[in-house]
Motif scaffolding. Structure first.
Motif, PDB file in Angstrom:
ATOM      1  N   LEU A  34       0.821  -1.225   0.000  1.00 16.14           N
ATOM      2  CA  LEU A  34       0.000   0.000   0.000  1.00 16.14           C
ATOM      3  C   LEU A  34       0.850   1.267   0.000  1.00 16.14           C
ATOM      4  N   ARG A  35       1.986   1.194  -0.658  1.00 11.70           N
ATOM      5  CA  ARG A  35       2.908   2.326  -0.729  1.00 11.70           C
ATOM      6  C   ARG A  35       2.799   3.014  -2.082  1.00 11.70           C
ATOM      7  N   PRO A  36       3.354   4.230  -2.169  1.00  5.49           N
ATOM      8  CA  PRO A  36       3.411   4.871  -3.481  1.00  5.49           C
ATOM      9  C   PRO A  36       4.203   3.990  -4.438  1.00  5.49           C
ATOM     10  N   GLY A  42       0.998   5.499  -7.645  1.00  2.85           N
ATOM     11  CA  GLY A  42       1.835   6.686  -7.537  1.00  2.85           C
ATOM     12  C   GLY A  42       1.035   7.966  -7.677  1.00  2.85           C
ATOM     13  N   CYS A  43       0.125   7.968  -8.626  1.00  6.38           N
ATOM     14  CA  CYS A  43      -0.725   9.135  -8.886  1.00  6.38           C
ATOM     15  C   CYS A  43      -1.605   9.452  -7.668  1.00  6.38           C
ATOM     16  N   GLY A  49      -1.118  12.966  -0.617  1.00 11.13           N
ATOM     17  CA  GLY A  49      -0.150  13.471   0.355  1.00 11.13           C
ATOM     18  C   GLY A  49       0.324  12.401   1.323  1.00 11.13           C
ATOM     19  N   PRO A  50       1.261  12.751   2.189  1.00 12.79           N
ATOM     20  CA  PRO A  50       1.926  11.780   3.065  1.00 12.79           C
ATOM     21  C   PRO A  50       1.017  11.131   4.106  1.00 12.79           C
ATOM     22  N   GLU A  55      -1.556   6.249   6.998  1.00 11.04           N
ATOM     23  CA  GLU A  55      -2.778   5.500   7.296  1.00 11.04           C
ATOM     24  C   GLU A  55      -2.714   4.081   6.722  1.00 11.04           C
ATOM     25  N   CYS A  56      -2.039   3.917   5.599  1.00  8.99           N
ATOM     26  CA  CYS A  56      -1.942   2.604   4.950  1.00  8.99           C
ATOM     27  C   CYS A  56      -0.995   1.644   5.677  1.00  8.99           C
ATOM     28  N   ARG A  57       0.028   2.175   6.303  1.00  7.78           N
ATOM     29  CA  ARG A  57       1.091   1.346   6.883  1.00  7.78           C
ATOM     30  C   ARG A  57       0.566   0.179   7.734  1.00  7.78           C
ATOM     31  N   PRO A  58      -0.339   0.389   8.693  1.00  8.74           N
ATOM     32  CA  PRO A  58      -0.773  -0.737   9.522  1.00  8.74           C
ATOM     33  C   PRO A  58      -1.726  -1.707   8.799  1.00  8.74           C
ATOM     34  N   LEU A  59      -2.208  -1.351   7.630  1.00  9.19           N
ATOM     35  CA  LEU A  59      -3.136  -2.204   6.888  1.00  9.19           C
ATOM     36  C   LEU A  59      -2.420  -3.190   5.969  1.00  9.19           C
ATOM     37  N   ALA A  60      -1.131  -2.975   5.745  1.00  9.07           N
ATOM     38  CA  ALA A  60      -0.350  -3.788   4.810  1.00  9.07           C
ATOM     39  C   ALA A  60       0.368  -4.922   5.538  1.00  9.07           C
ATOM     40  N   PRO A  61       0.683  -5.988   4.825  1.00 14.22           N
ATOM     41  CA  PRO A  61       0.456  -6.205   3.399  1.00 14.22           C
ATOM     42  C   PRO A  61      -0.933  -6.780   3.136  1.00 14.22           C
TER      43      PRO A  61
END
Length: 176
Positions: A34-36, A42-43, A49-50, A55-61
């Motif tokens: 869930l990263r750029p 990427g878009c 924004g950052p 917010e995505c970090r704890p939802l991955a992978p």
């Protein structure tokens, strides 16, 4: 181009997925973390924004076919629904996994009372899924899901090229 099936409008536009004003949610063709990245992810991350990365970090992978939802941050929408599509030729069965992306995205949209959603054609960029084939898989999944939708009233597919727009428009014309 707008058509309605069971009270739900399904259409397509040519444009930037991260600039779709007037939609409650946009769908991100995400990577597992869930990263750029490139393409749609990427878009969307660049425009959001950052805060979206945080917010995505704890939802991955996530795994192919799965979907998760976050806020939209700086995007002109309320939510981003992140789906990991299959890498064509590697993640099998690719058609089932791609269909699951859309089923799971629409289930989340219903759960979060999303009335309108803008979607890319997932897996057809860097993941190599043939565009025409992907469109057919997606439309089959929509036929299955539309009768189950109560809140979602508009689904718009967003593509960048004239060629893909023409293919998608023709497929949607035949869908009805």
């Amino acid at each position: 181009m707008k058509k309605t099936l069971s009270g739900i409008t399904v259409d397509c536009v040519k444009g930037n997925i991260a600039a779709q004003k007037g939609y409650d949610a946009v769908v991100n063709a995400a990577n597992a973390w869930l990263r750029p990245g490139g393409g749609v992810a990427g878009c969307i991350h660049m425009a959001a924004g950052p805060g979206l990365v945080e917010e995505c970090r704890p939802l991955a992978p996530i795994k192919p076919g799965q979907a998760v939802i976050t806020g939209a941050h700086n995007l002109p929408n309320r939510y981003v629904i992140h789906c990991l599509g299959p890498v064509y030729g590697r993640d099998e069965p690719a058609d089932r996994l791609l269909a699951e992306c859309y089923r799971n995205a629409l289930r989340l949209a219903e759960q979060y009372q999303v009335a309108s959603v803008a979607c890319p054609v997932i897996s057809t960029g860097a993941f190599g899924y043939p565009f025409r084939e992907a469109v057919q898989v997606i439309l089959s999944a929509l036929k299955e899901m539309i009768p189950q939708l109560n809140t979602v009233k508009r689904i718009t597919f967003v593509v960048r090229s004239d060629e893909k727009y023409k293919i998608l428009k023709q497929a949607l014309d035949n869908f009805y």
